[in-house]
Each structure stands twice: as structure tokens, then as C-alpha cells.
Design a protein around this motif. Structure first.
Motif, PDB file in Angstrom:
ATOM      1  N   TRP A  73      93.806  49.422  86.710  1.00  0.00           N
ATOM      2  CA  TRP A  73      94.008  49.467  85.273  1.00  0.00           C
ATOM      3  C   TRP A  73      92.661  49.529  84.555  1.00  0.00           C
ATOM      4  CZ3 TRP A  73      91.360  45.448  83.296  1.00  0.00           C
ATOM      5  CH2 TRP A  73      91.362  44.221  83.952  1.00  0.00           C
ATOM      6  N   ALA A  74      92.704  49.970  83.310  1.00  0.00           N
ATOM      7  CA  ALA A  74      91.510  50.016  82.460  1.00  0.00           C
ATOM      8  C   ALA A  74      91.927  49.656  81.048  1.00  0.00           C
ATOM      9  CB  ALA A  74      90.877  51.405  82.494  1.00  0.00           C
ATOM     10  N   GLU A  75      91.088  48.913  80.359  1.00  0.00           N
ATOM     11  CA  GLU A  75      91.398  48.546  78.974  1.00  0.00           C
ATOM     12  C   GLU A  75      90.120  48.497  78.156  1.00  0.00           C
ATOM     13  OE1 GLU A  75      91.416  43.674  79.213  1.00  0.00           O
ATOM     14  OE2 GLU A  75      93.325  44.751  79.392  1.00  0.00           O
ATOM     15  N   PRO A  76      90.208  48.795  76.860  1.00  0.00           N
ATOM     16  CA  PRO A  76      89.020  48.714  75.997  1.00  0.00           C
ATOM     17  C   PRO A  76      88.577  47.260  75.844  1.00  0.00           C
ATOM     18  CG  PRO A  76      90.845  49.892  74.931  1.00  0.00           C
ATOM     19  CD  PRO A  76      91.412  49.199  76.116  1.00  0.00           C
ATOM     20  N   ASN A  77      87.314  47.085  75.491  1.00  0.00           N
ATOM     21  CA  ASN A  77      86.813  45.749  75.185  1.00  0.00           C
ATOM     22  C   ASN A  77      86.963  45.498  73.684  1.00  0.00           C
ATOM     23  OD1 ASN A  77      86.198  45.328  77.815  1.00  0.00           O
ATOM     24  ND2 ASN A  77      84.010  45.056  77.526  1.00  0.00           N
ATOM     25  N   PHE A  78      87.831  44.565  73.350  1.00  0.00           N
ATOM     26  CA  PHE A  78      88.100  44.247  71.958  1.00  0.00           C
ATOM     27  C   PHE A  78      87.224  43.091  71.481  1.00  0.00           C
ATOM     28  CE2 PHE A  78      92.089  46.161  73.420  1.00  0.00           C
ATOM     29  CZ  PHE A  78      92.296  47.103  72.425  1.00  0.00           C
ATOM     30  N   VAL A  79      87.027  43.036  70.182  1.00  0.00           N
ATOM     31  CA  VAL A  79      86.394  41.898  69.520  1.00  0.00           C
ATOM     32  C   VAL A  79      87.495  41.223  68.723  1.00  0.00           C
ATOM     33  CG1 VAL A  79      84.592  41.128  67.956  1.00  0.00           C
ATOM     34  CG2 VAL A  79      84.245  43.199  69.323  1.00  0.00           C
ATOM     35  N   THR A  80      87.707  39.938  68.962  1.00  0.00           N
ATOM     36  CA  THR A  80      88.808  39.229  68.314  1.00  0.00           C
ATOM     37  C   THR A  80      88.292  38.320  67.213  1.00  0.00           C
ATOM     38  OG1 THR A  80      88.715  37.436  69.943  1.00  0.00           O
ATOM     39  CG2 THR A  80      90.179  39.282  70.411  1.00  0.00           C
ATOM     40  N   THR A  81      89.179  37.990  66.290  1.00  0.00           N
ATOM     41  CA  THR A  81      88.814  37.072  65.215  1.00  0.00           C
ATOM     42  C   THR A  81      88.732  35.660  65.761  1.00  0.00           C
ATOM     43  OG1 THR A  81      91.153  36.891  64.640  1.00  0.00           O
ATOM     44  CG2 THR A  81      89.836  38.451  63.379  1.00  0.00           C
ATOM     45  N   ALA A  82      87.896  34.852  65.140  1.00  0.00           N
ATOM     46  CA  ALA A  82      87.760  33.453  65.541  1.00  0.00           C
ATOM     47  C   ALA A  82      88.967  32.679  65.048  1.00  0.00           C
ATOM     48  CB  ALA A  82      86.480  32.857  64.955  1.00  0.00           C
ATOM     49  N   GLN A  83      89.561  31.901  65.927  1.00  0.00           N
ATOM     50  CA  GLN A  83      90.724  31.098  65.562  1.00  0.00           C
ATOM     51  C   GLN A  83      90.284  29.669  65.252  1.00  0.00           C
ATOM     52  OE1 GLN A  83      93.841  32.272  65.303  1.00  0.00           O
ATOM     53  NE2 GLN A  83      93.117  34.317  65.824  1.00  0.00           N
ATOM     54  N   LYS A  84      90.491  29.240  64.012  1.00  0.00           N
ATOM     55  CA  LYS A  84      90.111  27.884  63.630  1.00  0.00           C
ATOM     56  C   LYS A  84      91.076  26.847  64.190  1.00  0.00           C
ATOM     57  CE  LYS A  84      87.860  29.323  59.326  1.00  0.00           C
ATOM     58  NZ  LYS A  84      87.820  29.160  57.857  1.00  0.00           N
ATOM     59  N   SER A  85      92.316  27.244  64.358  1.00  0.00           N
ATOM     60  CA  SER A  85      93.301  26.322  64.898  1.00  0.00           C
ATOM     61  C   SER A  85      94.433  27.129  65.503  1.00  0.00           C
ATOM     62  CB  SER A  85      93.845  25.393  63.804  1.00  0.00           C
ATOM     63  OG  SER A  85      94.496  26.141  62.807  1.00  0.00           O
ATOM     64  N   PHE A  86      95.280  26.479  66.271  1.00  0.00           N
ATOM     65  CA  PHE A  86      96.417  27.166  66.841  1.00  0.00           C
ATOM     66  C   PHE A  86      97.528  26.161  67.088  1.00  0.00           C
ATOM     67  CE2 PHE A  86      94.366  25.346  70.452  1.00  0.00           C
ATOM     68  CZ  PHE A  86      95.353  25.127  71.390  1.00  0.00           C
ATOM     69  N   THR A  87      98.725  26.683  67.250  1.00  0.00           N
ATOM     70  CA  THR A  87      99.875  25.845  67.559  1.00  0.00           C
ATOM     71  C   THR A  87     100.152  25.918  69.049  1.00  0.00           C
ATOM     72  OG1 THR A  87     100.840  26.256  65.389  1.00  0.00           O
ATOM     73  CG2 THR A  87     102.321  25.439  67.116  1.00  0.00           C
ATOM     74  N   PRO A  88     100.072  24.806  69.787  1.00  0.00           N
ATOM     75  CA  PRO A  88     100.316  24.852  71.229  1.00  0.00           C
ATOM     76  C   PRO A  88     101.729  25.333  71.519  1.00  0.00           C
ATOM     77  CG  PRO A  88      99.322  22.759  70.567  1.00  0.00           C
ATOM     78  CD  PRO A  88      99.714  23.470  69.316  1.00  0.00           C
TER      79      PRO A  88
END
Length: 222
Positions: free
Chosen positions: A190-205
Motif C-alpha cells: 500500500w501507499a498513502e500520502p503524508n498528511f499534516v493534521t490539526t492539533a487536538q486540544k482534547s478528545f473524548t475517549p
């Protein structure tokens, strides 16, 4: 055995500020991961060793403040997100930024997957997993002939590698196109692009037993 792919998505427009430019690649299971592209909002990817984010921000505003605005609602760490005020001037403004700042390696429009579950950007890089039974050294040699420059081997694996695309790229659609082409090679799993993601300040487990994790229930006790 030929790789099974689902049907290619059709390009079109949406009513939002994101448009369908047929940006997609195939996941390892053959399903399509497709994205909408922002009309006028971009992430600047710069060499941090040559200019600080604050210096770049001040300089960009001084030079292009009449044509662009800085966007704070999408956090990509210390990288700048800009919004071009006049769609008709997008190409000329992006070209001017590239010319003015040689340490900006890439300018990516913001991307949104079709499920609208997050905002991403993309770099002219690809991560590749070599298929089982293939000599990695031989595969790397072949991938170099395909126009990929090896950046590094990923940790904890002997078959996954990160590459830079040797071709000079300005349109993210070309990154997706090259990724699909590499994924079709017989020696690539497989091959996939390298993404840049937004910083997550918090998340719901999403752990259904999260409320039973007694050691995480810290109310100030010592």
C-alpha cells in the motif's frame, strides 16, 4: 493477483467553501479515501530552522496583508494558515509567496474528508509498505526510478518507508495521482500520502470502560 479497487469518485462542487477536485487514494483494503479541497485556505509548510513562525507571520502580514488573512480556528501547531481574500488572485499570490520565501517548501490547501471528520493538509511525501516476500533493497531501488527519494525507514518495521516526491509539485492533486500510481506497483502492498493534521486540544475517549479506570480519577488526592 490484481489489486481490487472500488469505483473512482466523481468530481463536482459542493455548497460549502470546500470543493471536490477528485483528490483521493486507495486504502490498503481497496476502499477509497477521498477529500474535499478548500477554495482559499492554505497551510504554509516552512523550514523552521531558517525562520521562526513569528517572524514568518509578521513578514507575511507586512507583504501580503491586503490580500490575505491569518486563520486561527485551525491549529497546526506553529505553522501558519492563511486565507486568500480574492479567489481570482489565488494563483498569483501563492506564486509570490513561493518566490518571496524559498524556505517555504510547500503550500497545501486545507482538506476535509467526505465524512467531515477533520481538517488536514498534505505534503509532497508518500509512505509506502513493501509487499511481503519482496527484497526491500530492490524495492527501494525501483521506487527511486519511479521518482521517489528515500527520507527514512519507519520505526518498528522493516517494510515501511517514507519518501519525498522528486518532482516539483504545486497542485496537491498530483500528490494523490502519484500515490495511486505507486500503490499499483506489484511489489507495493500500500501507499498513502503524508498528511499534516490539526492539533487536538482534547478528545473524548472511546473506551466503553473508561469510567471504570479508577487510576484516571484524579481529584487532587496525593
Amino acid at each position: 493477483e490484481p489489486k481490487v479497487k472500488t469505483q473512482e469518485p466523481k468530481a463536482g462542487t459542493t455548497k460549502s467553501s470546500y470543493v471536490d477536485m477528485n483528490d483521493y487514494y486507495y486504502l490498503s483494503n481497496g476502499e477509497i479515501a477521498s477529500f474535499l479541497r478548500s477554495k482559499n485556505t492554505y497551510l504554509l509548510i516552512q523550514d523552521r530552522s531558517r525562520i521562526s513562525p513569528l517572524e514568518l507571520s509578521d513578514s507575511i502580514q507586512a507583504r501580503f496583508g491586503a490580500h490575505i488573512g491569518l486563520v486561527s480556528k485551525h491549529s497546526f501547531g506553529d505553522r501558519l494558515v492563511i486565507e486568500i481574500k480574492d479567489d481570482q488572485q489565488t494563483d498569483s499570490i501563492l506564486f509570490s509567496i513561493y518566490q518571496s520565501y524559498p524556505y517555504i517548501s510547500f503550500i497545501s490547501p486545507l482538506l476535509q474528508n467526505r465524512k467531515k471528520q477533520g481538517i488536514l493538509a498534505i505534503q509532497p511525501q508518500i509512505t509506502v509498505r513493501i509487499a511481503a516476500g519482496i527484497n526491500p533493497e530492490e524495492a527501494l531501488r525501483l521506487l527511486e526510478k519511479e521518482g521517489l527519494n528515500l527520507v527514512s525507514k519507519l520505526k518498528f518495521t522493516d517494510t515501511e518507508f517514507q519518501f519525498e516526491i522528486a518532482e516539483l509539485i504545486f497542485d496537491v492533486g498530483r500528490i494523490f495521482e502519484i500515490t495511486r500510481s505507486i500503490a499499483e506497483l506489484s511489489f507495493v502492498e500500500w501507499a498513502e500520502p503524508n498528511f499534516v493534521t490539526t492539533a487536538q486540544k482534547s478528545f473524548t475517549p472511546n473506551d466503553p470502560l473508561y469510567n471504570q479506570q479508577w487510576h484516571l480519577n484524579n481529584v487532587g488526592q496525593k
